[in-house]
Design an enzyme around this catalytic site. Sequence first.
Site, PDB file in Angstrom:
ATOM      1  N   CYS A 115       0.755  -1.044  -0.387  1.00  0.00           N
ATOM      2  CA  CYS A 115       0.126   0.279   0.300  1.00  0.00           C
ATOM      3  C   CYS A 115       1.112   1.382   0.367  1.00  0.00           C
ATOM      4  O   CYS A 115       0.152   2.288  -0.329  1.00  0.00           O
ATOM      5  CB  CYS A 115      -0.891   0.284   1.342  1.00  0.00           C
ATOM      6  SG  CYS A 115      -2.331  -1.557   0.865  1.00  0.00           S
ATOM      7  N   HIS A 255      -3.688   7.293   1.982  1.00  0.00           N
ATOM      8  CA  HIS A 255      -3.849   5.799   1.397  1.00  0.00           C
ATOM      9  C   HIS A 255      -5.269   5.706   2.105  1.00  0.00           C
ATOM     10  O   HIS A 255      -5.200   5.852   2.875  1.00  0.00           O
ATOM     11  CB  HIS A 255      -2.766   4.483   1.852  1.00  0.00           C
ATOM     12  CG  HIS A 255      -3.192   3.359   2.136  1.00  0.00           C
ATOM     13  ND1 HIS A 255      -3.941   2.874   0.944  1.00  0.00           N
ATOM     14  CD2 HIS A 255      -3.763   2.663   2.442  1.00  0.00           C
ATOM     15  CE1 HIS A 255      -4.148   1.104   0.201  1.00  0.00           C
ATOM     16  NE2 HIS A 255      -4.287   1.055   1.874  1.00  0.00           N
ATOM     17  N   ASN A 285     -10.131  -0.557  -0.425  1.00  0.00           N
ATOM     18  CA  ASN A 285      -8.751  -0.428  -0.221  1.00  0.00           C
ATOM     19  C   ASN A 285      -8.473  -0.723  -1.993  1.00  0.00           C
ATOM     20  O   ASN A 285      -8.020  -2.113  -2.229  1.00  0.00           O
ATOM     21  CB  ASN A 285      -7.851  -1.339   0.844  1.00  0.00           C
ATOM     22  CG  ASN A 285      -7.159  -1.309   1.345  1.00  0.00           C
ATOM     23  OD1 ASN A 285      -6.086  -0.899   0.059  1.00  0.00           O
ATOM     24  ND2 ASN A 285      -6.384  -1.949   2.539  1.00  0.00           N
TER      25      ASN A 285
HETATM   26  O1  UT7 Z   1      -3.537  -1.185   3.805  1.00  0.00           O
HETATM   27  C1  UT7 Z   1      -3.572  -2.366   4.365  1.00  0.00           C
HETATM   28  C2  UT7 Z   1      -4.777  -3.339   4.418  1.00  0.00           C
HETATM   29  N1  UT7 Z   1      -5.793  -3.265   5.371  1.00  0.00           N
HETATM   30  C3  UT7 Z   1      -5.937  -3.532   6.575  1.00  0.00           C
HETATM   31  O2  UT7 Z   1      -5.584  -4.124   6.737  1.00  0.00           O
HETATM   32  C4  UT7 Z   1      -7.281  -3.493   7.132  1.00  0.00           C
HETATM   33  C5  UT7 Z   1      -7.196  -2.427   8.314  1.00  0.00           C
HETATM   34  N2  UT7 Z   1      -7.793  -3.304   9.631  1.00  0.00           N
HETATM   35  C6  UT7 Z   1      -9.697  -2.754  10.271  1.00  0.00           C
HETATM   36  O3  UT7 Z   1      -9.863  -2.438   8.764  1.00  0.00           O
HETATM   37  C7  UT7 Z   1     -10.328  -3.148  10.885  1.00  0.00           C
HETATM   38  O4  UT7 Z   1      -9.245  -3.919  11.283  1.00  0.00           O
HETATM   39  C8  UT7 Z   1     -11.400  -4.701  10.157  1.00  0.00           C
HETATM   40  C9  UT7 Z   1     -12.386  -3.679   9.300  1.00  0.00           C
HETATM   41  C10 UT7 Z   1     -10.411  -5.553   8.803  1.00  0.00           C
HETATM   42  C11 UT7 Z   1     -11.954  -5.082  11.237  1.00  0.00           C
HETATM   43  O5  UT7 Z   1     -12.196  -3.838  11.816  1.00  0.00           O
HETATM   44  P1  UT7 Z   1     -12.631  -3.920  13.347  1.00  0.00           P
HETATM   45  O6  UT7 Z   1     -12.886  -3.369  14.414  1.00  0.00           O
HETATM   46  O7  UT7 Z   1     -10.840  -4.188  13.870  1.00  0.00           O
HETATM   47  O8  UT7 Z   1     -13.137  -5.508  13.857  1.00  0.00           O
HETATM   48  P2  UT7 Z   1     -12.608  -6.746  14.101  1.00  0.00           P
HETATM   49  O9  UT7 Z   1     -11.421  -7.411  13.577  1.00  0.00           O
HETATM   50  O10 UT7 Z   1     -11.874  -6.677  15.818  1.00  0.00           O
HETATM   51  O11 UT7 Z   1     -13.504  -7.974  14.858  1.00  0.00           O
HETATM   52  C12 UT7 Z   1     -14.861  -7.404  15.460  1.00  0.00           C
HETATM   53  C13 UT7 Z   1     -16.051  -8.315  15.341  1.00  0.00           C
HETATM   54  C14 UT7 Z   1     -15.872  -9.723  15.580  1.00  0.00           C
HETATM   55  O12 UT7 Z   1     -16.917 -10.620  15.955  1.00  0.00           O
HETATM   56  P3  UT7 Z   1     -16.638 -11.050  17.736  1.00  0.00           P
HETATM   57  O13 UT7 Z   1     -15.212 -12.102  18.037  1.00  0.00           O
HETATM   58  O14 UT7 Z   1     -16.182  -9.954  18.475  1.00  0.00           O
HETATM   59  O15 UT7 Z   1     -17.720 -11.677  18.370  1.00  0.00           O
HETATM   60  C15 UT7 Z   1     -15.238 -10.556  13.999  1.00  0.00           C
HETATM   61  O16 UT7 Z   1     -15.602 -11.529  13.599  1.00  0.00           O
HETATM   62  O17 UT7 Z   1     -16.382  -8.278  14.101  1.00  0.00           O
HETATM   63  C16 UT7 Z   1     -16.542  -9.543  12.947  1.00  0.00           C
HETATM   64  N3  UT7 Z   1     -15.987  -9.261  12.341  1.00  0.00           N
HETATM   65  C17 UT7 Z   1     -17.294  -8.959  10.908  1.00  0.00           C
HETATM   66  N4  UT7 Z   1     -18.673  -8.737  11.169  1.00  0.00           N
HETATM   67  C18 UT7 Z   1     -19.334  -8.731   9.782  1.00  0.00           C
HETATM   68  C19 UT7 Z   1     -15.067  -9.205  11.170  1.00  0.00           C
HETATM   69  N5  UT7 Z   1     -16.170  -9.349  10.014  1.00  0.00           N
HETATM   70  C20 UT7 Z   1     -16.865  -9.002   9.753  1.00  0.00           C
HETATM   71  C21 UT7 Z   1     -17.933  -8.781   8.783  1.00  0.00           C
HETATM   72  N6  UT7 Z   1     -18.996  -8.443   9.228  1.00  0.00           N
HETATM   73  N7  UT7 Z   1     -17.324  -8.534   7.414  1.00  0.00           N
END
Ligand code: UT7
Length: 328
Positions: A115, A255, A285
Amino acid sequence: MADYSAIIVGTGSCVPERRLTNDDLSKLVDTNDEWITQRTGIKERRIAGDGETTASMGAIACRKALEAAGMQPADVDLIICGTITPEMQFPSTACFIARELGLHTTPAFDVTAACSGFIFCLDTAAAFVESGRYRNVLVVGSETLSRVTDYTDRGSCILFGDGAGAVLLQRSTDKKRGLLYSSLHADGHGWEMLYCRPGSRHPINQDLVTQRAQFMQIKGREVYKFAVQRFHELIEDAMQKCNLKAEDIKLIIPHQVNQRIIDAAIERLKLPTEKVYVNIARYGNTSSASIPIALDEAWRAGMTKPGDVLVFVAFGAGLTWANAVVRV
Ligand code: UT7
């Protein structure tokens, strides 16, 4: 002190027609529009169709940048392409782009910085231009991330889209304009946060495919924390090194990683939100393409004028992170 400055004289971009909305994704994995919108700010992303590739989109973006600058492919002295989803493992995507532009001898190569790829390419191109070695250099960021996205993994498939953006950098004796400052960084110790396995360590075989390891893997939460921290540091560094106050900056083009990451950093820095260009809702992204697509949109919308200062910041797999300050 460099002999010349490297000025952006044209921009271009290309995104596929096909849209993948949050509702479309909710039919593939257990997710919904509300979750995706709240957690990422993304509403839809563009997905390459049959025959659309990293090189074909990159070449279109380059043609548009050349047109905007009133130049022809034959005027180009060098092409540098940032991508992590290359046309093939080799030859380079830049070679394919040069071929599509009808060029036969122009040097062309790729830079892999995920990125942060566009800023790594811009900095490399500027060094060639500022030294006097080349006059006109095309800098491209192009990605077809949909081809390495696992559409059974809800944690990652919601994030990524396809597209390309390009700028034409031109040699100038106007030292007040051009790339005023940049810094590039990498730390391979963090590679496990974001990666796509096929390569010499893991040649493609049936086992790899059975594990779905041909697709990218991300540790979203860890990347999230890394990105917020780096975003903040990179903006502060750019402002300090160039002695800039918020009012001196026309636009910050980050980005397009996640609306929440961008908002968190901007709030910490106490910067006005209207100074930050964000189009993540429409494209998701697009890795190395995200900054040049956003720049092209802002440029064509008349949001940047000669003399304006723009700040670019990016962070991604590698780990890599980078900033650049440009006076248009
Ligand atoms: O450019 C570099 C590449 N980009 C990245 O690597 C992305 C950077 N990270 C992010 O943008 C965020 O961390 C995400 C959007 C990927 C995730 O958001 P978050 O607020 O960090 O959520 P989380 O991973 O902490 O997950 C929270 C909950 C989990 O459930 P539990 O364990 O709390 O029950 C996940 O399983 O949300 C759940 N979850 C979803 N629910 C609905 C994860 N993905 C989804 C989804 N829809 N797509």
